[in-house]
Design an enzyme around this catalytic site. Structure first.
Site, PDB file in Angstrom:
ATOM      1  CE1 TYR A  82      -4.350  -1.981   4.868  1.00 35.00           C
ATOM      2  CE2 TYR A  82      -3.366   0.165   4.455  1.00 35.00           C
ATOM      3  CZ  TYR A  82      -3.958  -0.998   3.979  1.00 35.00           C
ATOM      4  OH  TYR A  82      -4.132  -1.181   2.626  1.00 35.00           O
ATOM      5  CB  SER A 103      -0.849  -0.015   1.274  1.00 34.59           C
ATOM      6  OG  SER A 103      -1.485   1.230   1.473  1.00 34.59           O
TER       7      SER A 103
HETATM    8  N1  LIG Z   1      -8.672  -0.013  -1.701  1.00 31.75           N
HETATM    9  C1  LIG Z   1      -7.638   0.732  -1.397  1.00 31.75           C
HETATM   10  O1  LIG Z   1      -7.718   1.973  -1.372  1.00 31.75           O
HETATM   11  C2  LIG Z   1      -6.277   0.096  -1.159  1.00 31.75           C
HETATM   12  C3  LIG Z   1      -5.154   0.919  -1.157  1.00 31.75           C
HETATM   13  C4  LIG Z   1      -3.889   0.356  -0.955  1.00 31.75           C
HETATM   14  C5  LIG Z   1      -3.771  -0.999  -0.760  1.00 31.75           C
HETATM   15  N2  LIG Z   1      -4.873  -1.796  -0.747  1.00 31.75           N
HETATM   16  C6  LIG Z   1      -4.676  -3.229  -0.571  1.00 31.75           C
HETATM   17  O2  LIG Z   1      -5.111  -3.907  -1.726  1.00 31.75           O
HETATM   18  C7  LIG Z   1      -5.521  -5.238  -1.388  1.00 31.75           C
HETATM   19  C8  LIG Z   1      -6.877  -5.518  -1.997  1.00 31.75           C
HETATM   20  O3  LIG Z   1      -7.843  -4.679  -1.396  1.00 31.75           O
HETATM   21  P1  LIG Z   1      -9.162  -4.178  -2.128  1.00 31.75           P
HETATM   22  O4  LIG Z   1      -9.091  -2.713  -2.171  1.00 31.75           O
HETATM   23  O5  LIG Z   1      -9.397  -4.927  -3.381  1.00 31.75           O
HETATM   24  O6  LIG Z   1     -10.246  -4.547  -0.993  1.00 31.75           O
HETATM   25  P2  LIG Z   1     -11.448  -5.593  -0.968  1.00 31.75           P
HETATM   26  O7  LIG Z   1     -11.934  -5.626   0.440  1.00 31.75           O
HETATM   27  O8  LIG Z   1     -12.432  -5.267  -2.021  1.00 31.75           O
HETATM   28  O9  LIG Z   1     -10.757  -6.961  -1.373  1.00 31.75           O
HETATM   29  C9  LIG Z   1      -9.987  -7.709  -0.482  1.00 31.75           C
HETATM   30  C10 LIG Z   1     -10.405  -9.159  -0.611  1.00 31.75           C
HETATM   31  O10 LIG Z   1      -9.577  -9.916   0.295  1.00 31.75           O
HETATM   32  C11 LIG Z   1     -10.407 -10.873   0.933  1.00 31.75           C
HETATM   33  N3  LIG Z   1      -9.820 -11.255   2.208  1.00 31.75           N
HETATM   34  C12 LIG Z   1      -9.678 -10.474   3.321  1.00 31.75           C
HETATM   35  N4  LIG Z   1      -9.144 -11.190   4.303  1.00 31.75           N
HETATM   36  C13 LIG Z   1      -8.930 -12.444   3.833  1.00 31.75           C
HETATM   37  C14 LIG Z   1      -8.389 -13.628   4.362  1.00 31.75           C
HETATM   38  N5  LIG Z   1      -7.963 -13.690   5.634  1.00 31.75           N
HETATM   39  N6  LIG Z   1      -8.312 -14.717   3.576  1.00 31.75           N
HETATM   40  C15 LIG Z   1      -8.727 -14.682   2.305  1.00 31.75           C
HETATM   41  N7  LIG Z   1      -9.268 -13.590   1.737  1.00 31.75           N
HETATM   42  C16 LIG Z   1      -9.363 -12.486   2.488  1.00 31.75           C
HETATM   43  C17 LIG Z   1     -11.742 -10.184   1.102  1.00 31.75           C
HETATM   44  O11 LIG Z   1     -12.790 -11.122   1.296  1.00 31.75           O
HETATM   45  C18 LIG Z   1     -11.860  -9.397  -0.201  1.00 31.75           C
HETATM   46  O12 LIG Z   1     -12.522 -10.123  -1.209  1.00 31.75           O
HETATM   47  C19 LIG Z   1      -5.463  -5.300   0.135  1.00 31.75           C
HETATM   48  O13 LIG Z   1      -4.262  -5.928   0.548  1.00 31.75           O
HETATM   49  C20 LIG Z   1      -5.464  -3.852   0.550  1.00 31.75           C
HETATM   50  O14 LIG Z   1      -4.866  -3.653   1.808  1.00 31.75           O
HETATM   51  C21 LIG Z   1      -6.114  -1.276  -0.941  1.00 31.75           C
END
Ligand SMILES: NC(=O)c1ccc[n+]([C@@H]2O[C@H](COP(=O)([O-])OP(=O)(O)OC[C@H]3O[C@@H](n4cnc5c(N)ncnc54)[C@H](O)[C@@H]3O)[C@@H](O)[C@H]2O)c1
Length: 273
Positions: free
Chosen positions: A170, A157
């Site tokens: 986080y 991130s």
């Molecule tokens: N959305 C943002 O602004 C953002 C920014 C920077 C980084 N991220 C990172 O990107 C990645 C994806 O996030 P996203 O934005 O698509 O969010 P999201 O919540 O839409 O997707 C994350 C997915 O991971 C799954 N998940 C969570 N915990 C789990 C576990 N223990 N086992 C298996 N699956 C699990 C959830 O069910 C979900 O489908 C994450 O690592 C998040 O920290 C997101």
């Protein structure tokens, strides 16, 4: 579109929706077969946004199959390394090899430092850091066994380069992911396996649903001066999941064959502020 991943197999966690789904669909369009894992069920109670469902995971399966590629979709928790191993072993038995790992599953919980509980701290570290380690451990030996090298992409991130206010756990977990990438890159390099961390800024995904905005606003009110610390240089504020998938495909493909142990930011410049 040229197929930059033809014949390859990618193992992707958190693939039911959001960025994980975008990685799965985009890599399939580039010719890869997909092993997709998601918890597809309730996230820890401290998470303020909606959880993914089995239907979400089924939709990812449908979208990948629509590209003409194969997919094994399975509900598994990245905190459970044995469950991950079982899915990856099955996928490799079915598709014959493993080339790419995208450790994408993660959670976030906006809360001021003094409202963070031992449980929410543990949940974020368990999923974002230990879950990412588990994901690599479940897949890396299969890439080594293939003898062709490969690419491992750990989704960190902007909070893994700079810091995200009101997310001590986080920020710590995502800095940890950056460390995992560098440390794995050193040891796996002799097998021609590249390991990089990918650092999105804000991305338009279901992480923004439910009570997420209210939780962010509540935390911001405790120290409003910190709110401007994540300022993008480009006019847009938020990326789409496909913008991150573009970078993931590049890291997965041979176009980045000399890129390893790198922190690749797709954050509109926000970590440089
Ligand atoms: N959305 C943002 O602004 C953002 C920014 C920077 C980084 N991220 C990172 O990107 C990645 C994806 O996030 P996203 O934005 O698509 O969010 P999201 O919540 O839409 O997707 C994350 C997915 O991971 C799954 N998940 C969570 N915990 C789990 C576990 N223990 N086992 C298996 N699956 C699990 C959830 O069910 C979900 O489908 C994450 O690592 C998040 O920290 C997101």
């Amino acid at each position: 579109m040229t197929e930059r991943l033809t014949g390859k197999v990618a193992f992707i966690t958190g693939a039911a929706r959001g960025q994980g789904r975008a990685h799965a669909v985009r890599m399939a369009k580039e010719g890869a077969d997909i092993i997709a894992v998601d918890i597809a069920g309730p996230l820890p109670p401290s998470v303020p946004y909606d959880s993914a469902t089995p239907e979400d995971l089924a939709e990812t399966v449908r979208l990948v199959e629509a590209t003409g590629r194969r997919i094994l979709g399975a509900a598994a928790d990245t905190r459970d390394v044995d469950a991950l191993r079982a899915v990856v072993d099955k996928g490799v038995a079915e598709f014959g090899r493993l080339d790419i790992i995208v450790a994408n599953a993660g959670i976030t919980v906006p809360e001021a430092w003094n409202e963070t509980t031992p449980q929410s701290f543990r949940d974020v570290i368990d999923i974002n850091l230990t879950g990412t380690w588990n994901t690599v451990m479940a897949g890396a030996q299969h890439i080594i066994d293939g003898g062709r090298g490969g690419s491992i992409i750990l989704i960190s991130s902007a909070a893994g380069i700079k810091m995200q206010p009101f997310m001590v756990h986080y920020t710590a977990s995502k800095h940890g992911v950056t460390g995992l990438a560098r440390a794995f890159a050193a040891e796996l390099g002799k097998h021609k396996i590249r390991v990089n961390s990918l650092h999105p800024g804000a991305v338009n995904t279901p992480m923004g649903t439910g009570d997420m905005m209210a939780a962010l606003n509540r935390a911001n009110e405790t120290n409003p001066g910190l709110m401007n610390m994540v300022t993008p240089f480009l006019p847009d504020f938020i990326a789409e999941p496909e913008d991150i998938a573009d970078a993931a495909v590049w890291l997965a493909s041979d176009e980045s064959r000399f890129v390893t142990a790198s922190r690749v930011a797709v954050d509109l410049g926000s970590t440089q502020f």
